[in-house]
Design an enzyme around this catalytic site. Sequence first.
Site, mmCIF file in Angstrom:
data_model
loop_
_atom_site.group_PDB
_atom_site.id
_atom_site.type_symbol
_atom_site.label_atom_id
_atom_site.label_comp_id
_atom_site.label_asym_id
_atom_site.label_seq_id
_atom_site.Cartn_x
_atom_site.Cartn_y
_atom_site.Cartn_z
ATOM 1 N N TYR A 42 9.373 4.001 -8.868
ATOM 2 C CA TYR A 42 8.217 4.283 -9.555
ATOM 3 C C TYR A 42 7.206 5.408 -9.024
ATOM 4 O O TYR A 42 7.074 6.410 -9.880
ATOM 5 C CB TYR A 42 7.265 2.925 -9.983
ATOM 6 C CG TYR A 42 5.943 3.460 -10.578
ATOM 7 C CD1 TYR A 42 5.855 3.889 -11.835
ATOM 8 C CD2 TYR A 42 4.735 3.384 -9.580
ATOM 9 C CE1 TYR A 42 4.420 4.422 -12.552
ATOM 10 C CE2 TYR A 42 3.371 3.905 -10.273
ATOM 11 C CZ TYR A 42 3.421 4.233 -11.450
ATOM 12 O OH TYR A 42 2.188 4.390 -12.096
ATOM 13 N N ILE A 72 -4.564 3.087 -20.793
ATOM 14 C CA ILE A 72 -5.383 4.211 -20.311
ATOM 15 C C ILE A 72 -5.484 5.331 -21.622
ATOM 16 O O ILE A 72 -6.568 5.925 -21.594
ATOM 17 C CB ILE A 72 -4.945 4.602 -19.009
ATOM 18 C CG1 ILE A 72 -5.054 3.415 -18.155
ATOM 19 C CG2 ILE A 72 -5.859 5.701 -18.467
ATOM 20 C CD1 ILE A 72 -4.370 3.668 -16.654
ATOM 21 N N SER A 83 6.479 -7.330 -1.514
ATOM 22 C CA SER A 83 6.913 -6.322 -0.565
ATOM 23 C C SER A 83 6.253 -4.923 -1.041
ATOM 24 O O SER A 83 5.994 -4.561 -2.183
ATOM 25 C CB SER A 83 8.465 -6.160 -0.677
ATOM 26 O OG SER A 83 8.869 -5.683 -1.969
ATOM 27 N N LYS A 87 6.806 9.401 -10.356
ATOM 28 C CA LYS A 87 5.676 10.226 -10.366
ATOM 29 C C LYS A 87 5.665 11.582 -9.636
ATOM 30 O O LYS A 87 5.097 12.667 -9.847
ATOM 31 C CB LYS A 87 4.385 9.315 -10.042
ATOM 32 C CG LYS A 87 4.154 7.974 -11.085
ATOM 33 C CD LYS A 87 3.834 8.784 -12.233
ATOM 34 C CE LYS A 87 3.707 7.667 -13.411
ATOM 35 N NZ LYS A 87 3.291 8.255 -14.796
ATOM 36 N N SER A 113 -0.405 8.790 -9.911
ATOM 37 C CA SER A 113 -0.641 7.777 -9.446
ATOM 38 C C SER A 113 -0.862 7.899 -7.862
ATOM 39 O O SER A 113 -0.175 8.410 -7.125
ATOM 40 C CB SER A 113 0.538 6.429 -9.661
ATOM 41 O OG SER A 113 0.582 5.475 -8.826
#
Length: 344
Positions: free
Chosen positions: A147, A19, A287, A151, A123
């Site tokens: 994760y 990105i 999961s 963020k 995100s």
Amino acid sequence: MELDVHKPTILVTGGAGYIGSNAAFLLSQQGYQVVIIDNFKHGQQFYPDWARVIKCDFSDQSILDQIFTHYNVEAVMHFAGLIEVGASVRDPKIFYEENVVKVLKLLNKMQEHGIDKFVFSSSAAVYGTPTKVPIVEEHPCNPINPYGNTKYAVECMLSDFSRAYGLNFVALRYFNAAGADVENGLGERHKPETHVIPLLLEAAQSGETFSIFGNDYQTPDGTCIRDYLHVKDLASAHYKALKFLDGNKSAVFNLGTGIGASVSELVNMVTKQTGLSINVEVKKRRSGDPDRLVADPSRASTLLGWKPEYSSLETIIADAWLFYQKPDAVLYYSDQSYQQSSVF
Ligand code: UDP
């Protein structure tokens, strides 16, 4: 590449990645001077003639000092960081180090040099399992893995810094980035690859079996629905975010199309676009996968004047497939940790 030290410059961390490279390229097309820093541990090796590229850690204090002193840096766009959810569950320590601690170091360095504009790759993972879809930015943030926590932690840090120190930031909550800028050779190949579209293309080409992770979700065909956004549309949102910061404002935006596609729809579209059949097996759920993650992108549309242009499923998969087949799209990875103490 030699740069003009007076020209407005954007520092792009992780600008050799998927990105980051697309956004950095667009900035250069729009007349900005671009300095990329990337550790090349996860990014492609590339030698653009439209940016200066420095191999280093994005929190390297000495290199940041040199860049901020030498160039007329107006803003930092931060793409560098770890992205694999499964790895974040297995080893959260490294995610907090890379995705939070190092960002604090970067922000501190920016403050020292009087740089007050920051665009952050956030995100949809900050929402966790949504209670209402399409998701608006006001939806509560309840990340369900490390994760997403990292963020969200940075988003909180940015809001606090904005209030206390006058930092102007835009946090862009990406839904599912996909597609490629084929013409300029900027596309997706992670290692290891975990994303559904490149995995489907690989299965189509190699004849290996593609696994659908669950077909018992609360969706019309039972497979998960996600909001896929062409990386060129993501890039244009970053440019618009930069313009938004000129008004000395901070905000959080969803970046998605508002239209979801299921995994089965992707399988059908990849079959159609490649002309190849795909062996599919259904495996148990992965999961932490919610049934449906679809953005409400109205805020970005209203405040940034942003609209996706390339994000039909046809275009996304057609471009991803063209990129996948390009021989020069083979990426080279470096496992060496690279230390550079002086850049000028
Ligand atoms: N998916 C799948 N098989 C795979 C990889 C992904 O069925 O081999 C599904 C996954 O369960 C999710 C969707 O594809 O519903 C998108 O997954 P991806 O990892 O690309 O992005 P995420 O939404 O997790 O960021």
